[in-house]
Design an enzyme around this catalytic site. Structure first.
Site, short mmCIF file in Angstrom:
data_model
loop_
_atom_site.label_atom_id
_atom_site.label_comp_id
_atom_site.label_asym_id
_atom_site.label_seq_id
_atom_site.Cartn_x
_atom_site.Cartn_y
_atom_site.Cartn_z
N ASP A 1 0.92 -1.25 -0.11
CA ASP A 1 -0.11 0.07 0.09
C ASP A 1 0.88 1.32 0.15
O ASP A 1 1.86 1.40 0.77
CB ASP A 1 -0.89 -0.18 1.41
CG ASP A 1 -1.83 1.14 1.64
OD1 ASP A 1 -2.89 1.07 0.45
OD2 ASP A 1 -1.84 1.73 2.24
N GLU B 1 1.53 -0.55 -4.91
CA GLU B 1 0.60 0.71 -5.33
C GLU B 1 1.54 1.79 -5.57
O GLU B 1 1.57 2.62 -4.60
CB GLU B 1 -0.42 0.78 -4.14
CG GLU B 1 -1.42 1.72 -4.77
CD GLU B 1 -2.26 2.44 -3.33
OE1 GLU B 1 -3.29 2.56 -3.54
OE2 GLU B 1 -1.57 2.55 -2.39
C1 GLC Z 1 -4.40 3.03 -0.62
C2 GLC Z 1 -5.54 1.95 -0.45
C3 GLC Z 1 -6.63 2.99 -0.14
C4 GLC Z 1 -6.35 3.50 1.39
C5 GLC Z 1 -5.24 4.18 1.31
C6 GLC Z 1 -4.53 4.80 2.75
O1 GLC Z 1 -4.39 3.74 -1.33
O2 GLC Z 1 -5.62 1.40 -1.56
O3 GLC Z 1 -7.85 2.21 0.01
O4 GLC Z 1 -7.51 4.29 1.82
O5 GLC Z 1 -4.19 3.58 0.76
O6 GLC Z 1 -4.04 3.62 3.36
#
Ligand code: GLC
Length: 440
Positions: free
Chosen positions: A175, A222
């Site tokens: 993440d 991500e």
């Molecule tokens: C990422 C996750 C999202 C979350 C954010 C903060 O973007 O995919 O759902 O709100 O991180 O952790």
């Protein structure tokens, strides 16, 4: 998959690990190689699991550690890998570290810069009454950012990833992978809050740990950065998510250059990953297709025939559109709220499998039960493409000449053609109906 909305095995309105386990047959039938579970860790759920209060356990809403072990073991028997969603940028403010190890977080005596929170759009610094100092949070105030300059934080996460790899977890979705390390001097400018080169040292180390396992677990980031900045993440991460593709319109002039760029610039030992939906964005059947199933299939065809990994969000395979969530049922803290794409997965036409679900069940006319007995349905289409894509695996992508609105490409000896217009088109003498796809 978004576990909370996937399948509820105990009738409490919340999807759970028992639900994932009972649908592994379906996932195997579909041809899925791996599942990425949204965070399954204990969490106060301010940001639905992305505010972790214990990285080494399972949230009681979803089951127990034993249930997760059982999902991993049953999935392994079916040749399906289980990947977890690791949230290393921040913890929940209720994680014991926030109380016992304040040095794990980023503090300042005053508001040191102009950094803002992605959720509140206000200062990313909040005053903590106990410590009489400000702490940093890129997201909600209940999600304090960890200080990745602190070697103890690095050691904690090395222990955490080993804990899960030892249990058979075959991959991690990292993440906010571009956001862990902040500018040491906390300089002004949002650029200094994310996308720092030093973060690669963290993944270099994680890859060394992963390499101790056989097969080596996959690290997928991500990585919310422009394509031009993506390639360097690929030096350390196996898969780097390319959000420019998800954000582009479903048009050949928009998508093809992005694919060509990835094909040209991604390190040659890495393979691309393509996706059009996830739990943070409107589903592809809504955003790209406006509900039109022909368009959704065209998009799925692209995802599943490009070179590399295709990542489908639960429901993409039945062209599921976003749910309709009335204002009084909104549960998400983001603006706009992400509840519509997180609505429950419809397994049957009458939706009887969901009793009083945590988010309203949307339109069930597209559901797994009715589509899975019909080879001409969208799930039938997806399933046959997944089968076919195995034959394409490894073959190179090359754009082919095509008329406007049509995207044609070679994958080795195969030719893929998709008409991305609402009118009839032609390719090499063949007629293509609006949104029609061909694989020769
Ligand atoms: C990422 C996750 C999202 C979350 C954010 C903060 O973007 O995919 O759902 O709100 O991180 O952790």
């Amino acid at each position: 998959m978004y576990v909370r909305s996937f399948y509820d095995s105990d009738g409490d309105g919340i999807g759970d690990l028992g639900g994932v386990r009972s649908k592994l047959d379906y996932l195997q039938w579909l041809g899925v190689d791996a599942i990425w579970l949204s965070p399954t860790f204990p969490s106060p759920n301010v940001d639905w699991g992305y505010d972790v209060s214990d990285y080494l356990d399972v949230h009681p809403d979803y089951g127990t550690l034993g249930d997760l072990d059982a999902v991993i073991a049953d999935a392994q028997r079916r040749g399906i890998e289980v990947w977890l969603d690791l949230v290393p940028n921040h913890t929940s403010i209720r994680h014991p570290w926030f109380r016992d190890h304040p040095d794990y977080y980023v503090w300042s005596d005053d508001v040191p810069n102009d950094w803002t929170s992605l959720f509140t759009h206000e200062s990313a610094w909040t005053f903590d009454e106990n410590r009489r100092r400000f702490y940093l949070h890129q997201f909600a105030p209940e999600q304090p950012d960890l200080d990745w300059w602190n070697p103890d934080v690095r050691r904690e996460f090395e222990r955490i990833i080993r804990f899960w790899f030892d249990r058979g977890v075959a991959g991690l979705r990292v993440d906010v992978a571009h956001g862990l390390v902040k500018d040491r001097d906390l300089r002004n400018g949002i650029d200094h809050m994310r996308d720092r080169p030093e973060v690669l040292e963290v993944y270099e180390r994680w890859q060394k740990i992963a390499a101790e396992y056989d097969p080596k677990p996959t690290l997928m980031g991500e990585t919310y950065v422009p394509p031009a900045r993506l390639w360097r993440y690929a030096t350390q991460l196996d898969l780097v998510q390319n959000f420019a593709f998800l954000r582009a319109p479903l048009r050949v002039e928009s998508l093809r250059p992005l694919v060509e760029e990835v094909e040209a610039k991604l390190p040659s030992d890495r393979s691309p990953i393509w996706f059009g939906s996830n739990h943070d964005h409107s589903r592809l059947a809504t955003r790209w297709a406006g509900g039109d199933e022909r368009k959704a299939r065209a998009a799925l065809f692209i995802l599943l025939t490009l070179r590399g990994t295709a990542l489908l969000f639960q429901g993409d395979e039945i062209a599921l559109t976003d749910g309709v969530v009335p204002p009084e049922r909104i549960t998400d803290l983001a603006d706009p709220p992400r509840d519509p794409e997180r609505s429950p997965m419809p397994w049957t036409g009458d939706g009887g499998e969901w009793r009083d679900p945590w988010l309203p069940l949307g339109d069930t006319s597209r559901n797994v039960e009715s589509q899975s007995v019909d080879p001409l349905s969208t799930v039938g289409f997806v399933r046959s493409l997944i089968e076919l894509r195995r034959e394409l695996a490894g073959s190179r992508y090359a754009s082919l000449p095509s008329e406007p609105g049509v995207w044609a490409y070679a994958r080795g000896a195969a030719t893929c053609v998709v008409n991305l217009t609402g009118r009839e088109a032609r390719h090499e003498g063949r007629r293509l109906a609006p949104w029609e796809t061909l694989l020769d």
